[in-house]
Design a protein around this motif. Sequence first.
Motif, short mmCIF file in Angstrom:
data_model
loop_
_atom_site.label_atom_id
_atom_site.label_comp_id
_atom_site.label_asym_id
_atom_site.label_seq_id
_atom_site.Cartn_x
_atom_site.Cartn_y
_atom_site.Cartn_z
N VAL A 360 -33.85 7.57 -9.86
CA VAL A 360 -32.54 7.40 -9.23
C VAL A 360 -32.72 6.53 -7.99
O VAL A 360 -33.36 6.93 -7.02
CB VAL A 360 -31.94 8.77 -8.84
CG1 VAL A 360 -30.58 8.57 -8.16
CG2 VAL A 360 -31.80 9.67 -10.06
N LEU A 379 -29.77 3.37 -11.56
CA LEU A 379 -31.05 3.87 -12.05
C LEU A 379 -31.95 2.70 -12.39
O LEU A 379 -31.48 1.61 -12.76
CB LEU A 379 -30.85 4.73 -13.31
CG LEU A 379 -29.88 5.91 -13.19
CD1 LEU A 379 -29.30 6.26 -14.55
CD2 LEU A 379 -30.59 7.12 -12.60
N THR A 381 -35.09 2.06 -15.02
CA THR A 381 -35.80 2.66 -16.15
C THR A 381 -37.16 2.03 -16.33
O THR A 381 -37.38 0.86 -15.98
CB THR A 381 -34.99 2.52 -17.46
OG1 THR A 381 -34.81 1.13 -17.76
CG2 THR A 381 -33.63 3.19 -17.33
N LEU A 401 -29.06 12.34 -18.34
CA LEU A 401 -30.26 12.44 -17.52
C LEU A 401 -30.85 13.83 -17.71
O LEU A 401 -30.13 14.83 -17.63
CB LEU A 401 -29.94 12.18 -16.04
CG LEU A 401 -29.38 10.81 -15.69
CD1 LEU A 401 -29.19 10.67 -14.19
CD2 LEU A 401 -30.27 9.69 -16.23
#
Length: 416
Positions: A360, A379, A381, A401
């Motif tokens: 986050v 976010l 990844t 999530l």
Amino acid sequence: MTSTTTSPAVTTGTGRSATAVDTLRFATAGSVDDGKSTLVGRLLHDSKSVLADQLEAVERASASRGQDTPDLALLTDGLRAEREQGITIDVAYRYFATPRRRFILADTPGHVQYTRNMVTGASTAELTVILVDARNGVVEQTRRHAAIAALLRVPHVVLAVNKMDLVDYAEPVFTEVAAEFVQYATELGVPEITAIPISALAGDNVVEPSANMDWYGGPTVLEHLETVPVGDDAAEAPPRFPVQYVIRHDGVRHYAGQLVSGTLRVGDEVTVLPSGRTSTITAIDVLGRKETAACAPQSLTLCLADEIDIARGDLIVPTAAAPLTTQDVEADVCHLADRPLRNGDRVLLRHTTRTVRAIVKDLHGADELTANDLGRVTLRTAEPLALDPYSEVRRTGSFLLIDPADGATLTAGMAR
């Protein structure tokens, strides 16, 4: 008032023909004591969708409380503990049908602390019924429900102005409440709003037209549910095929899964994401039959002309309509867990059949998100994801999530 649909896009037709029996998924929402359980009970009772033994049980329970008439709300409050406390605390799915249509109803609680349950129930709905008490009008929870409907891109919203019997069936009361809600919901981007004045307790305009409101010329709640267009949005969206299983049979690799949107055909040139490799569909199998094409939401297996390293979580899409892949995800979210979500948290992101690690980066002005909070997050990844905007393809624009420690669901997200 002769017209009840008030929005930029007014529904003028009934969608499919009356002889076609299709399915409408819809959700209900409302503040505490707005009469939502009574409305659902009235729908089930007056549409003859209640078994005799169920009705007898409700009559006995009502009599034990000293009530002269059956409390139809008991048809939906299925847990004894809920009945004893007089509250509804979970999402319940109800199934009923009329000669014109089948229905799957997500009955969600009205308490503020269970807003997350409405997100769950409305996430797959094509229509949401939002109740308000005619005496109280639009309240904070009504606005929250409208915001969730807009966030989830629910195509149709019904404003059921309930308890009209307690305001002497006055048209000005209904008009004022409807106008306030329509203005607010339209500003949020809700595409279609239909306002209906009802008394769930007395049955006015639920299944049968009301003799007490001759000033109203629109449909009853059930009539609207039966005739609102059931869209083919998934079938008309860009084709998306998340791979669930890879099966090798007779030396040929078959890719199995559900086509979540669009139509695929033999001969289509496709791209496998996130690798970006391309090939051509050579065969499609649906329920053991060879087909030349398949459309959402069919489950199928397909074969490609080239040997490509494809695994669960990969996404097969038409090369001409492939989404971009990214590792930076910005999304609207509803936090579902009791454990807060904070900047810097490491999570798992589950998108269709793919799960990747993520962090986050930004909660956009919030220090943390707690249960039932709505917010916006960014976010990062660990691996690229092929995300569509949620406004274009709901299935491939949504994600969850997950807590990597215990696998608990934390947050529901809708990609921007």
